[in-house]
Design a protein around this motif. Structure first.
Motif, short mmCIF file in Angstrom:
data_model
loop_
_atom_site.label_atom_id
_atom_site.label_comp_id
_atom_site.label_asym_id
_atom_site.label_seq_id
_atom_site.Cartn_x
_atom_site.Cartn_y
_atom_site.Cartn_z
N PHE A 5 0.79 -1.21 0.00
CA PHE A 5 0.00 0.00 0.00
C PHE A 5 0.83 1.27 0.00
O PHE A 5 0.29 2.36 -0.13
N ASN A 25 -5.02 -9.20 -5.45
CA ASN A 25 -5.86 -8.10 -5.89
C ASN A 25 -6.48 -8.39 -7.25
O ASN A 25 -7.67 -8.13 -7.47
N LYS A 29 -10.54 -8.84 -8.14
CA LYS A 29 -11.22 -8.08 -9.18
C LYS A 29 -12.14 -8.98 -10.02
O LYS A 29 -13.13 -8.52 -10.57
N SER A 37 -11.96 -5.63 -1.99
CA SER A 37 -10.85 -5.37 -2.90
C SER A 37 -9.62 -5.16 -2.03
O SER A 37 -9.72 -5.08 -0.81
N THR A 39 -7.35 -2.51 -1.57
CA THR A 39 -6.94 -1.14 -1.83
C THR A 39 -6.46 -0.40 -0.59
O THR A 39 -5.92 0.69 -0.72
N SER A 40 -6.66 -1.00 0.59
CA SER A 40 -6.24 -0.30 1.81
C SER A 40 -5.87 -1.32 2.89
O SER A 40 -6.13 -2.51 2.76
#
Length: 81
Positions: A5, A25, A29, A37, A39-40
């Motif tokens: 990240f 990831n 998707k 997802s 993303t963090s």
């Protein structure tokens, strides 16, 4: 995993290294019906909690496998294996 990240200011030349985080990831998707997802850091914690519950993790990974196989079969031209 937390390194995934961080924004790296300078990247090496050539093809990017494929990491577990990137692969995970991409697999996430594929799943259209999940709101997960990568993303963090919070998303990573959510995945950890799912992994702690064995039956939920088995179902989760089976869903990813089915979606990946379906996507792969869509890419294969008809009449060819």
């Amino acid at each position: 995993m937390a390194f995934y990240f961080h924004d790296n200011a300078k990247r090496a030349r050539g093809r990017p290294i494929t990491t577990f985080s990137m692969t995970l990831n991409n697999d996430l998707k594929i799943l259209q019906n999940r709101s997960i997802s990568l993303t963090s850091q919070e998303d990573l914690e959510t995945l950890r909690k799912i992994a702690e519950r064995r039956q939920e993790w088995i179902t989760f990974t089976a869903d990813i496998k089915k979606a990946a196989e379906a996507a792969r079969s869509d890419d294969t031209p008809s009449g060819r294996p």
